[in-house]
Design a protein around this motif. Structure first.
Motif, PDB file in Angstrom:
ATOM      1  N   VAL A 173     -11.208  -6.174   7.079  1.00 51.15           N
ATOM      2  CA  VAL A 173     -10.293  -5.095   6.727  1.00 51.15           C
ATOM      3  C   VAL A 173      -9.347  -5.587   5.639  1.00 51.15           C
ATOM      4  O   VAL A 173      -8.785  -6.684   5.737  1.00 51.15           O
ATOM      5  N   SER A 174      -9.183  -4.793   4.574  1.00 57.09           N
ATOM      6  CA  SER A 174      -8.274  -5.080   3.473  1.00 57.09           C
ATOM      7  C   SER A 174      -8.650  -6.409   2.800  1.00 57.09           C
ATOM      8  O   SER A 174      -9.762  -6.541   2.292  1.00 57.09           O
ATOM      9  N   MET A 175      -7.775  -7.403   2.816  1.00 55.27           N
ATOM     10  CA  MET A 175      -8.132  -8.702   2.252  1.00 55.27           C
ATOM     11  C   MET A 175      -9.360  -9.269   2.946  1.00 55.27           C
ATOM     12  O   MET A 175     -10.201  -9.928   2.318  1.00 55.27           O
ATOM     13  N   GLY A 176      -9.475  -9.004   4.245  1.00 54.30           N
ATOM     14  CA  GLY A 176     -10.658  -9.452   4.984  1.00 54.30           C
ATOM     15  C   GLY A 176     -11.915  -8.762   4.507  1.00 54.30           C
ATOM     16  O   GLY A 176     -12.998  -9.361   4.501  1.00 54.30           O
ATOM     17  N   GLY A 260      -9.857   5.014   3.292  1.00 56.93           N
ATOM     18  CA  GLY A 260      -9.104   6.240   3.508  1.00 56.93           C
ATOM     19  C   GLY A 260      -8.834   6.950   2.197  1.00 56.93           C
ATOM     20  O   GLY A 260      -8.524   6.303   1.193  1.00 56.93           O
ATOM     21  N   ASN A 261      -8.924   8.274   2.211  1.00 55.34           N
ATOM     22  CA  ASN A 261      -8.662   8.998   0.959  1.00 55.34           C
ATOM     23  C   ASN A 261      -7.170   9.103   0.662  1.00 55.34           C
ATOM     24  O   ASN A 261      -6.772   9.563  -0.410  1.00 55.34           O
ATOM     25  N   ASP A 263      -5.238   6.322   0.868  1.00 58.27           N
ATOM     26  CA  ASP A 263      -4.846   4.925   0.635  1.00 58.27           C
ATOM     27  C   ASP A 263      -4.255   4.790  -0.762  1.00 58.27           C
ATOM     28  O   ASP A 263      -4.955   4.967  -1.761  1.00 58.27           O
ATOM     29  N   THR A 264      -2.972   4.480  -0.839  1.00 57.03           N
ATOM     30  CA  THR A 264      -2.332   4.257  -2.136  1.00 57.03           C
ATOM     31  C   THR A 264      -2.017   2.782  -2.369  1.00 57.03           C
ATOM     32  O   THR A 264      -1.523   2.410  -3.426  1.00 57.03           O
ATOM     33  N   PHE A 265      -2.297   1.931  -1.383  1.00 55.11           N
ATOM     34  CA  PHE A 265      -2.088   0.494  -1.568  1.00 55.11           C
ATOM     35  C   PHE A 265      -3.294  -0.137  -2.261  1.00 55.11           C
ATOM     36  O   PHE A 265      -3.158  -0.949  -3.172  1.00 55.11           O
ATOM     37  N   VAL A 266      -4.484   0.204  -1.797  1.00 55.28           N
ATOM     38  CA  VAL A 266      -5.733  -0.132  -2.483  1.00 55.28           C
ATOM     39  C   VAL A 266      -6.410   1.201  -2.778  1.00 55.28           C
ATOM     40  O   VAL A 266      -6.914   1.845  -1.857  1.00 55.28           O
ATOM     41  N   PRO A 267      -6.410   1.651  -4.021  1.00 55.18           N
ATOM     42  CA  PRO A 267      -6.896   3.008  -4.315  1.00 55.18           C
ATOM     43  C   PRO A 267      -8.346   3.218  -3.910  1.00 55.18           C
ATOM     44  O   PRO A 267      -9.181   2.323  -4.019  1.00 55.18           O
ATOM     45  N   THR A 268      -8.623   4.420  -3.448  1.00 52.91           N
ATOM     46  CA  THR A 268      -9.951   4.771  -2.953  1.00 52.91           C
ATOM     47  C   THR A 268     -11.025   4.585  -4.025  1.00 52.91           C
ATOM     48  O   THR A 268     -12.191   4.309  -3.705  1.00 52.91           O
ATOM     49  N   GLU A 269     -10.632   4.720  -5.283  1.00 54.23           N
ATOM     50  CA  GLU A 269     -11.590   4.553  -6.379  1.00 54.23           C
ATOM     51  C   GLU A 269     -12.265   3.188  -6.344  1.00 54.23           C
ATOM     52  O   GLU A 269     -13.409   3.036  -6.783  1.00 54.23           O
ATOM     53  N   LYS A 288     -10.793  11.084   5.856  1.00 52.48           N
ATOM     54  CA  LYS A 288      -9.728  12.006   5.466  1.00 52.48           C
ATOM     55  C   LYS A 288      -8.410  11.642   6.141  1.00 52.48           C
ATOM     56  O   LYS A 288      -8.368  11.264   7.309  1.00 52.48           O
ATOM     57  N   ASN A 289      -7.350  11.749   5.347  1.00 52.69           N
ATOM     58  CA  ASN A 289      -5.974  11.574   5.837  1.00 52.69           C
ATOM     59  C   ASN A 289      -5.698  10.169   6.377  1.00 52.69           C
ATOM     60  O   ASN A 289      -4.750   9.988   7.153  1.00 52.69           O
ATOM     61  N   ALA A 290      -6.508   9.206   5.980  1.00 59.97           N
ATOM     62  CA  ALA A 290      -6.289   7.821   6.419  1.00 59.97           C
ATOM     63  C   ALA A 290      -5.672   7.010   5.292  1.00 59.97           C
ATOM     64  O   ALA A 290      -6.163   7.041   4.161  1.00 59.97           O
ATOM     65  N   GLY A 291      -4.604   6.297   5.609  1.00 59.00           N
ATOM     66  CA  GLY A 291      -3.994   5.381   4.669  1.00 59.00           C
ATOM     67  C   GLY A 291      -4.699   4.041   4.701  1.00 59.00           C
ATOM     68  O   GLY A 291      -5.827   3.922   5.198  1.00 59.00           O
ATOM     69  N   HIS A 292      -4.027   3.014   4.214  1.00 59.23           N
ATOM     70  CA  HIS A 292      -4.654   1.703   4.081  1.00 59.23           C
ATOM     71  C   HIS A 292      -4.976   1.093   5.440  1.00 59.23           C
ATOM     72  O   HIS A 292      -4.086   0.847   6.252  1.00 59.23           O
ATOM     73  N   GLY A 293      -6.265   0.875   5.691  1.00 53.08           N
ATOM     74  CA  GLY A 293      -6.710   0.239   6.923  1.00 53.08           C
ATOM     75  C   GLY A 293      -6.515   1.066   8.185  1.00 53.08           C
ATOM     76  O   GLY A 293      -6.562   0.529   9.288  1.00 53.08           O
ATOM     77  N   GLU A 294      -6.330   2.381   8.038  1.00 53.40           N
ATOM     78  CA  GLU A 294      -6.044   3.235   9.197  1.00 53.40           C
ATOM     79  C   GLU A 294      -7.272   3.911   9.786  1.00 53.40           C
ATOM     80  O   GLU A 294      -7.189   4.519  10.850  1.00 53.40           O
ATOM     81  N   GLY A 295      -8.408   3.836   9.118  1.00 53.52           N
ATOM     82  CA  GLY A 295      -9.559   4.636   9.498  1.00 53.52           C
ATOM     83  C   GLY A 295      -9.977   4.489  10.939  1.00 53.52           C
ATOM     84  O   GLY A 295     -10.282   5.484  11.617  1.00 53.52           O
TER      85      GLY A 295
END
Length: 316
Positions: A173-176, A260-261, A263-269, A288-295
């Motif tokens: 997850v994220s860096m992982g 997550g769509n 996610d503004t910390f690591v953009p979905t793009e 949908k509606n998930a931020g960074h690592g929230e899925g």
């Protein structure tokens, strides 16, 4: 003319000094192992009340506390002692998941996912502390690049301890997530059957360029370039080479991407770019509606259904 030349040289000298100072500041801020106060109050890392409750008070914490984890240890290529927590499955199995935590986390934080693999899928669970985190040694954070070599060693150790018929899943997850993707391009045993990358970034350079502009309104050049040079000198890697995108272009291991769509910390793009450039069989789920690592928290049923479907194709 000479006066203008001296003035220009003086201005350039001041700018160079400012850049050097800024480079060491940003290295200390993001790379060096220390307290990271700059992330407190970061709007890009704000999570929903639902997710915060699970992350901080979920029953997975009790599950972690109740398990009799065995401590595993490796010595890295640069002579660091690295720590991991291993939990054998309830019933003997050749299936093992190796989990990779995020920035400033620790191995046991992945108990949120480890509980599912252990309770619902019957896997052995291995949760390493990344270099510079938890009980592992290291005075810098590798953002997945040097960690990729550590994960090759964790895979080798798992096969050695658990048997040549081991079937291994890497889930980060994220860096992982970036770590397991960077690992995917290495020479690793065929025992690694699948990779799950949740909220990954394309490269350290891309992530820092995005965050430097978003958080500090600074351009990529010269600050990111010079900070990369300082990181190369002090930690042994530069931002451009630390690329998950480069590694997935040569992997033959199936990869499942989550992002997550919101996610503004690591953009979905970045997830789409990774997916489009992965050489192996690949799937992606945008939540949908998930931020960074929230899925896994905000859409758990959807998340695990996709995970189960994916793993069933590649893990016997």
């Amino acid at each position: 003319m000479k006066r203008w030349l001296k003035l220009l040289i003086g201005i350039l000298s001041i700018l160079v000094i400012i850049d050097i100072i800024a480079s060491f500041y940003f290295y200390n801020l993001a790379i060096e192992r220390n307290t990271k106060d700059f992330l407190q109050g970061n709007a890009d890392l704000e999570v929903s009340a639902e997710a915060m409750e699970v992350f901080t008070e979920g029953d997975w914490h009790d599950w972690v506390d109740q398990q009799d984890f065995k401590r595993w240890e490796i010595t890295s290529f640069d002579d660091l002692k690295l720590n991991a927590y291993f939990l054998p499955a309830k019933e003997p199995t050749n299936k093992t998941v190796i989990l990779a935590h995020g920035y400033l986390g620790k191995g046991l934080d992945m108990g949120l996912y480890g509980q599912y693999y252990y309770e619902k899928l019957g896997y052995n669970v291995l949760m390493p502390d990344a270099r510079g985190h938890g009980r592992s040694e290291g005075d810098y954070i590798g953002f997945g690049w040097h960690d990729r070599l550590d994960y090759v060693q964790w895979v080798d150790l798992a096969v050695e301890k658990l048997g040549n018929d081991s079937e291994i899943v890497l889930h980060g997850v994220s860096m992982g997530a970036a770590t397991v993707l960077m690992t995917s391009g290495q020479d690793i045993p065929d025992n690694v059957k699948a990779i799950v990358a949740d909220s990954a970034y394309t490269s350290v350079e891309d992530l820092f360029a995005y965050q430097m502009k978003r958080m500090y309104h600074l351009p990529k050049f010269p600050f990111l370039t010079s900070t990369s040079i300082v990181t190369d000198i002090k930690a042994g890697y530069d931002f451009k080479e630390a690329s998950a995108l480069k590694e997935v272009k040569k992997t033959d291991i199936p990869v499942l991407y989550y992002h997550g769509n919101a996610d503004t910390f690591v953009p979905t793009e970045m997830a789409h770019e990774l997916y489009d450039n992965t050489a192996s069989k690949t799937e992606i789920m945008i939540i949908k509606n998930a931020g960074h690592g929230e899925g896994f928290v905000v859409e758990k049923d959807v998340y695990v259904n996709k995970l189960n479907q994916f793993l069933s194709k590649y893990v016997k």
